[in-house]
Motif scaffolding. Structure first.
Motif, PDB file in Angstrom:
ATOM      1  N   GLY A   1       0.790  -1.224   0.000  1.00 59.56           N
ATOM      2  CA  GLY A   1       0.000   0.000   0.000  1.00 59.56           C
ATOM      3  C   GLY A   1       0.815   1.264   0.000  1.00 59.56           C
ATOM      4  O   GLY A   1       0.262   2.363   0.143  1.00 59.56           O
ATOM      5  N   VAL A   2       2.147   1.152  -0.149  1.00 61.38           N
ATOM      6  CA  VAL A   2       3.032   2.321  -0.124  1.00 61.38           C
ATOM      7  C   VAL A   2       3.860   2.346  -1.397  1.00 61.38           C
ATOM      8  O   VAL A   2       4.429   1.333  -1.793  1.00 61.38           O
ATOM      9  CB  VAL A   2       3.966   2.290   1.109  1.00 61.38           C
ATOM     10  CG1 VAL A   2       4.888   3.502   1.106  1.00 61.38           C
ATOM     11  CG2 VAL A   2       3.157   2.237   2.391  1.00 61.38           C
TER      12      VAL A   2
ATOM     13  N   ASN B   1      -0.076  13.154   3.763  1.00 57.62           N
ATOM     14  CA  ASN B   1       0.428  12.189   4.731  1.00 57.62           C
ATOM     15  C   ASN B   1       1.276  12.906   5.768  1.00 57.62           C
ATOM     16  O   ASN B   1       1.822  13.982   5.500  1.00 57.62           O
ATOM     17  CB  ASN B   1       1.251  11.103   4.041  1.00 57.62           C
ATOM     18  CG  ASN B   1       0.468  10.388   2.961  1.00 57.62           C
ATOM     19  OD1 ASN B   1      -0.703  10.089   3.129  1.00 57.62           O
ATOM     20  ND2 ASN B   1       1.109  10.124   1.827  1.00 57.62           N
TER      21      ASN B   1
ATOM     22  N   TYR C   1       0.964   3.858   9.759  1.00 61.70           N
ATOM     23  CA  TYR C   1      -0.442   3.755  10.149  1.00 61.70           C
ATOM     24  C   TYR C   1      -1.303   4.206   8.979  1.00 61.70           C
ATOM     25  O   TYR C   1      -1.149   5.321   8.472  1.00 61.70           O
ATOM     26  CB  TYR C   1      -0.723   4.607  11.382  1.00 61.70           C
ATOM     27  CG  TYR C   1      -0.009   4.150  12.626  1.00 61.70           C
ATOM     28  CD1 TYR C   1      -0.599   3.238  13.485  1.00 61.70           C
ATOM     29  CD2 TYR C   1       1.271   4.617  12.926  1.00 61.70           C
ATOM     30  CE1 TYR C   1       0.058   2.803  14.630  1.00 61.70           C
ATOM     31  CE2 TYR C   1       1.930   4.186  14.070  1.00 61.70           C
ATOM     32  CZ  TYR C   1       1.322   3.286  14.908  1.00 61.70           C
ATOM     33  OH  TYR C   1       1.979   2.858  16.036  1.00 61.70           O
ATOM     34  N   LYS C   2      -2.248   3.341   8.580  1.00 58.99           N
ATOM     35  CA  LYS C   2      -3.077   3.612   7.410  1.00 58.99           C
ATOM     36  C   LYS C   2      -4.525   3.944   7.761  1.00 58.99           C
ATOM     37  O   LYS C   2      -5.363   4.048   6.875  1.00 58.99           O
ATOM     38  CB  LYS C   2      -3.046   2.410   6.463  1.00 58.99           C
ATOM     39  CG  LYS C   2      -1.643   2.054   5.992  1.00 58.99           C
ATOM     40  CD  LYS C   2      -1.638   0.806   5.147  1.00 58.99           C
ATOM     41  CE  LYS C   2      -0.227   0.411   4.761  1.00 58.99           C
ATOM     42  NZ  LYS C   2      -0.187  -0.851   3.988  1.00 58.99           N
ATOM     43  N   THR C   3      -4.822   4.090   9.034  1.00 60.93           N
ATOM     44  CA  THR C   3      -6.168   4.463   9.465  1.00 60.93           C
ATOM     45  C   THR C   3      -6.078   5.628  10.432  1.00 60.93           C
ATOM     46  O   THR C   3      -5.077   5.804  11.136  1.00 60.93           O
ATOM     47  CB  THR C   3      -6.883   3.293  10.149  1.00 60.93           C
ATOM     48  OG1 THR C   3      -6.052   2.774  11.197  1.00 60.93           O
ATOM     49  CG2 THR C   3      -7.193   2.181   9.160  1.00 60.93           C
TER      50      THR C   3
ATOM     51  N   ILE D   1       0.808   6.919   0.245  1.00 59.75           N
ATOM     52  CA  ILE D   1       0.138   5.893   1.038  1.00 59.75           C
ATOM     53  C   ILE D   1      -1.295   5.730   0.544  1.00 59.75           C
ATOM     54  O   ILE D   1      -2.050   6.695   0.507  1.00 59.75           O
ATOM     55  CB  ILE D   1       0.153   6.244   2.535  1.00 59.75           C
ATOM     56  CG1 ILE D   1       1.594   6.435   3.024  1.00 59.75           C
ATOM     57  CG2 ILE D   1      -0.531   5.146   3.360  1.00 59.75           C
ATOM     58  CD1 ILE D   1       1.695   6.875   4.463  1.00 59.75           C
ATOM     59  N   ARG D   2      -1.653   4.511   0.158  1.00 64.83           N
ATOM     60  CA  ARG D   2      -3.001   4.182  -0.330  1.00 64.83           C
ATOM     61  C   ARG D   2      -3.415   5.076  -1.510  1.00 64.83           C
ATOM     62  O   ARG D   2      -4.571   5.421  -1.655  1.00 64.83           O
ATOM     63  CB  ARG D   2      -4.033   4.274   0.794  1.00 64.83           C
ATOM     64  CG  ARG D   2      -3.798   3.314   1.933  1.00 64.83           C
ATOM     65  CD  ARG D   2      -4.931   3.343   2.910  1.00 64.83           C
ATOM     66  NE  ARG D   2      -5.130   4.664   3.471  1.00 64.83           N
ATOM     67  CZ  ARG D   2      -6.312   5.135   3.862  1.00 64.83           C
ATOM     68  NH1 ARG D   2      -7.378   4.397   3.742  1.00 64.83           N
ATOM     69  NH2 ARG D   2      -6.397   6.344   4.382  1.00 64.83           N
TER      70      ARG D   2
ATOM     71  N   GLY E   1      -2.115   8.497   5.539  1.00 69.98           N
ATOM     72  CA  GLY E   1      -1.548   7.715   6.628  1.00 69.98           C
ATOM     73  C   GLY E   1      -0.438   8.482   7.323  1.00 69.98           C
ATOM     74  O   GLY E   1      -0.091   9.614   6.953  1.00 69.98           O
TER      75      GLY E   1
END
Length: 413
Positions: A170-171, A193, A228-230, A185-186, A242
């Motif tokens: 995801g990166v 970010n 951290y993605k959330t 990120i995503r 993120g």
């Protein structure tokens, strides 16, 4: 007319009565005709129940699977002779002829014998060494997080921290001159970010937005990376993609007092016809140690680096020959030679004192970078029959310091 209506109603009542009788007797006949099979599937050696074993009648669509206690039940089976099969992975298949009675239940118990399965050789490799704490942190986290330990970071000689993050799911990494600089990120742009060092927000390195250049951070001075993605309540509200948190190393334990480490790397640029292709180097001296029964630790590391990121670019523009013609013609062609040199100096000083239920740490991270770019371009305007030359030069100097004082303590027993 009234008599005809009464006659019609009487006929309807008779039909309904006959229909009810048919349904009752038909259901009774079905109940009498069909049978069922119930039973148990056990391990033939230990006697333990085998859950989720497949039990079915060959050549039919009748079948079931056992529950957690090894029990199964197959309903509505027409009476007759069948072959029942029981299958379970790791056990020999068992087949048995049976006779299903009419309107009655047949009870069976199967004890399967374990069997070794012979297959092709499979080679399994793992990288758990040095990554156990990171894996446990990912599993226990309340949000979607990827954690990379220092051991994993040092497996490959990444040029900077951005290259180390780019391997995570995801990166992706944006590049300048072939070197990773910022992270996506995503699919969210770097300006959306957040980058932190030991939990402290890192200042922006871009004059147009709040993105940070990660090429200034050496991967050698990192203890770990957390992505951290959330979004959670303890994070900044302006983070859409993120948050990346870099953890600076602390002094390792062990006897021997101060420990000295030195890393030296030399490289070259694969682009032909440049005079400074062998000027790439990287020097990383470090000192660390723990004192006072390993309660007090000191870690000092410097990173001196020079990278030659010279590149060549080629571009062209084209258009339709005319509005009514689908043939494309080339309008212009451009060729650029971009000598790019980066000189960087990074330093980290970390002091920590371990308490009985926590620790106090004071970390300092600083970097200074100078980037020089010369742009030599040559373009041809085919339609205008013209030839252009251009030359540009830029020099940027970026300095940044991050200091963190933290106190951690577990008050509850």
């Amino acid at each position: 007319v009234v008599e005809q209506m009464f006659c019609f109603i009487g006929n309807i009542k008779k039909l309904l009565f006959l229909l009810i009788l048919f349904l009752i007797f038909h259901g009774a006949l079905l109940a009498v005709d069909n049978g069922k099979i119930k039973g148990l599937v056990l391990d033939g050696v230990t006697g333990d129940p085998l859950p989720y074993a497949n039990v079915f009648l060959d050549g039919t669509s009748f079948g079931s699977s056992t529950d957690l206690y090894g029990k199964f039940l197959i309903l509505e089976i027409p009476p007759g002779s069948y072959t029942i099969s029981v299958r379970y992975i790791g056990y020999k298949e068992q087949n048995e002829p049976i006779e299903v009675p009419s309107g009655d239940a047949l009870e069976k118990e199967f004890r399967l014998i374990p069997a070794a399965l012979e297959g092709e050789t499979v080679e399994v490799t793992i990288q758990a060494e040095g990554q156990k704490a990171a894996i446990n942190q990912q599993l226990s986290s309340k949000s979607i997080v990827n954690v990379v330990s220092s051991a994993r970071i040092q497996e490959l000689p990444d040029a900077n921290a951005a290259e180390s993050i780019g391997r995570l799911p995801g990166v992706s990494v944006t590049r300048v001159g072939g070197e990773g600089t910022k992270v996506v990120i995503r699919g969210i742009a770097p300006k959306y970010n957040a980058i932190t060092v030991d939990g402290v927000r890192m200042a922006s390195s871009d004059s147009d937005n709040r993105s940070a250049d990660l090429s200034m951070i050496s991967s050698n001075m990192l203890e770990g990376i957390e992505v951290y993605k959330t979004l959670t309540a303890d994070q900044d509200a302006d983070v859409l993609g993120g948050t990346v948190n870099f953890k600076i190393k602390e002094a390792e334990g062990g006897e021997g007092g101060l420990k000295f480490h030195f890393l030296s790397q030399k490289g070259y640029t694969g682009l032909a016809n440049i005079s400074n292709k062998y000027d790439n180097y990287k020097l990383v001296p470090s000192i660390e140690g723990r004192f006072f029964k390993e309660r007090f630790g000191i870690f000092i590391q410097a990173n001196l680096e020079k990278r030659i990121l010279t590149s060549n670019t080629f571009s062209a523009s084209y258009n339709n020959k005319s509005d009514d013609d689908s043939t494309y013609v080339t309008n212009s062609v451009s060729l650029s030679h971009l000598p790019r040199v980066k000189d960087r100096v990074n330093a980290a000083i970390v002091l920590d004192y371990r308490l009985s239920n926590g620790k106090i740490s004071f970390s300092n991270f600083g970097n200074s970078g100078i980037t020089e770019v010369t742009n030599r371009s040559e373009s041809f305007n085919i339609g205008g029959n013209s030839h252009f030359y251009s030359m540009g030069y830029s020099k940027s100097n970026l300095n940044m310091i991050t200091n963190t004082l933290s106190f951690e303590n577990q008050f509850s027993k």
